[in-house]
Design an enzyme around this catalytic site. Structure first.
Site, PDB file in Angstrom:
ATOM      1  CG  HIS A  92      -1.709   1.286   1.324  1.00 46.75           C
ATOM      2  ND1 HIS A  92      -2.913   1.436   0.672  1.00 46.75           N
ATOM      3  CD2 HIS A  92      -1.468   2.465   1.944  1.00 46.75           C
ATOM      4  CE1 HIS A  92      -3.380   2.643   0.888  1.00 46.75           C
ATOM      5  NE2 HIS A  92      -2.526   3.296   1.659  1.00 46.75           N
ATOM      6  CG  ASP A 142     -12.374   2.883   5.548  1.00 47.15           C
ATOM      7  OD1 ASP A 142     -11.963   3.653   6.426  1.00 47.15           O
ATOM      8  OD2 ASP A 142     -12.116   3.036   4.335  1.00 47.15           O
ATOM      9  NE  ARG A 198     -10.738   9.535   9.124  1.00 49.31           N
ATOM     10  CZ  ARG A 198      -9.823   8.832   8.427  1.00 49.31           C
ATOM     11  NH1 ARG A 198     -10.116   7.667   7.905  1.00 49.31           N
ATOM     12  NH2 ARG A 198      -8.606   9.306   8.295  1.00 49.31           N
ATOM     13  CB  SER A 226      -8.974   4.430   7.105  1.00 52.73           C
ATOM     14  OG  SER A 226      -9.348   4.568   5.766  1.00 52.73           O
ATOM     15  CE  LYS A 285      -9.441   1.742   2.909  1.00 48.66           C
ATOM     16  NZ  LYS A 285      -9.585   3.114   2.500  1.00 48.66           N
TER      17      LYS A 285
HETATM   18  N1  URA Z   1      -6.314   6.552   2.648  1.00 51.87           N
HETATM   19  C1  URA Z   1      -7.253   5.762   3.242  1.00 51.87           C
HETATM   20  O1  URA Z   1      -7.638   4.725   2.714  1.00 51.87           O
HETATM   21  N2  URA Z   1      -7.752   6.161   4.441  1.00 51.87           N
HETATM   22  C2  URA Z   1      -7.364   7.288   5.054  1.00 51.87           C
HETATM   23  O2  URA Z   1      -7.833   7.568   6.123  1.00 51.87           O
HETATM   24  C3  URA Z   1      -6.391   8.103   4.418  1.00 51.87           C
HETATM   25  C4  URA Z   1      -5.874   7.697   3.213  1.00 51.87           C
END
Ligand code: URA
Length: 428
Positions: free
Chosen positions: A81, A160, A167, A182, A186
């Site tokens: 990621h 999320d 958010r 977050s 995922k």
């Molecule tokens: N990317 C995400 O998936 N979540 C966040 O909170 C910030 C960046």
């Protein structure tokens, strides 16, 4: 769990129990909590923080709010990621390279927002490429090809989606524990056993300073450890764009250069470093050097390219038709001669955005062919009047208005600058 007591607990800086966090996320997911109570808690968590343990429990609860994939394959599963940056196309050559080294790579990526383009937008510039597959088809392609790259599905980490949407409109995005939960909920739901995080810092990144990037990396690693996954993190510089192209189809084209064994040194370097770190962390190689040699060979022999071609084909795409090209190509002439000492990633990102390569709102559409290409990089020598790069645009007038801004993105000096340090740390 009484919602207002839970909010009060965080408002007053106390630590939540595991049961309450899990109940809270269950109520976020099943819709029993109203937006105003979730938003109040998000602000309390933003202001008072969450401990490492609370973050890990929150992540686990969010991951289990939806479908969790698992793979029963003879190869180790691994993914990476990136927190994103200008010209960051690393995932595109990395996934097939890792597959060619023996990993299974289930990669679920995002779309671009703001300066940083998303891998999905880039992949969609390939004619016919489908990045919206069911998790069943996704799993089949990972098993048969070795890698597959798709977008977020409705079934993975639904908590999320609700939290992130709130958010976004309550100024609570930039919180290390909330970002960690977050991102990781995922990624963990995707089922990869090994995860590599590329946490970028600088003017073209989400995290502006190295200290912030290290803090996020540490929390990601702590959470991974708590939840039993093998995780590594790189802290990388994003003050200058990665590679010589910024824009969707242009970045796919540069990724193809990398898969042909050529392309800019910085993209190749990061792809090789990330692939070898993932290969060692997955247990496929004993030493980084051994993994790196194998990765170089896979790029130079075209083996990794074969995996990319198979993945594109399995996802309905065709590379033989070529990629979309912008109708207008305008050089950015250097005003003086010298060495390129710095290229401002933020400015280049803004120009790409104004050309139509990115979006400011999730609902905006993008132009796949536009962007910047053949950008000069730190250390390159240039004579006055020669192009510092090219603007690829949909219309000439728009490109012409951006020329002066594009020139400003380059700082030239009389003497060669020091070499660029791309990777500042590798953390475990
Ligand atoms: N990317 C995400 O998936 N979540 C966040 O909170 C910030 C960046």
């Amino acid at each position: 769990m009484i919602p207002q007591w839970f909010i009060e607990e965080k408002r007053d800086g106390h630590i939540h129990s595991e049961k309450d966090i899990r109940d809270w996320i269950r109520a976020v997911t099943d819709g029993t909590l109203p937006d105003y109570q979730i938003s109040a808690w998000l602000m309390a968590a933003f202001l008072n923080g969450l401990t490492s343990e609370e973050t890990a429990i929150l992540t686990d609860a969010m991951m289990h709010s939806g479908e969790c994939l698992s793979f029963d394959l003879p190869r180790p599963t691994a993914d990476k990621h990136s927190t994103g940056g200008v010209g960051d196309k690393i995932s595109i050559p990395l996934a097939p390279l890792c597959a060619s080294l023996g990993m299974a790579v289930p990669m679920i990526s995002g779309r671009g927002l703001g300066l940083t383009g998303g891998t999905l937008d880039k992949l969609e510039s390939i004619p016919g490429m489908n990045v919206h597959l069911s998790t069943k088809v996704f799993q089949q392609i990972v098993a048969t090809v070795g890698c597959c790259m798709i977008g977020q599905t409705n079934t993975l980490a639904p908590a999320d989606r609700r939290l992130y949407a709130l958010r976004d409109v309550t100024a609570t995005v930039p919180s290390i524990p909330l970002i960690t939960a977050s991102i990781m909920s995922k990624k963990l739901a995707e089922g990869a056993q090994t995860l590599l995080f590329d946490v970028k810092f600088g003017s073209g990144a989400f995290m502006k300073t190295e200290a912030e990037a290290r803090e996020l990396a540490k929390r990601l690693l702590d959470t991974g450890k708590y939840l039993g996954r093998t995780c590594r993190a790189l802290i990388t510089d994003m003050n200058q764009p990665l590679g010589k192209t910024v824009g969707n189809a242009l970045e796919v084209s540069e990724s193809l250069d990398i898969l042909h064994g050529s392309g800019p040194w910085d993209v190749r370097f990061l792809v090789l470093e990330e692939a070898s770190a993932m290969a060692v962390a997955s247990g496929l190689f004993h030493s980084k050097q051994e993994a790196r040699t194998a990765a170089e060979k896979a790029l130079d022999s075209g083996n990794a390219l074969t995996y990319f071609e198979r993945m594109v084909q399995a996802q309905g795409g065709t590379l033989s038709q070529g990629l979309p090209e912008a109708p207008i190509r305008l050089p950015i002439p250097a005003r003086t001669s010298g060495f390129v000492a710095h290229v401002d990633a933020q400015l280049i990102g803004r120009i790409a955005l104004k050309l139509g390569a990115g979006r400011l709102a999730v609902t905006d559409s993008i132009l796949p062919a536009v962007g910047l290409e053949e950008l000069k990089q730190q250390g390159d020598r240039i004579e006055a009047g020669e192009p510092l790069g090219w603007l690829c645009a949909q219309d000439r007038a728009r490109a012409e208005t951006l020329l002066a801004e594009a020139q400003q993105a380059f700082t030239l000096t009389h003497t060669p600058p020091p070499n660029r340090v791309l990777i500042h740390a590798m953390l475990e």
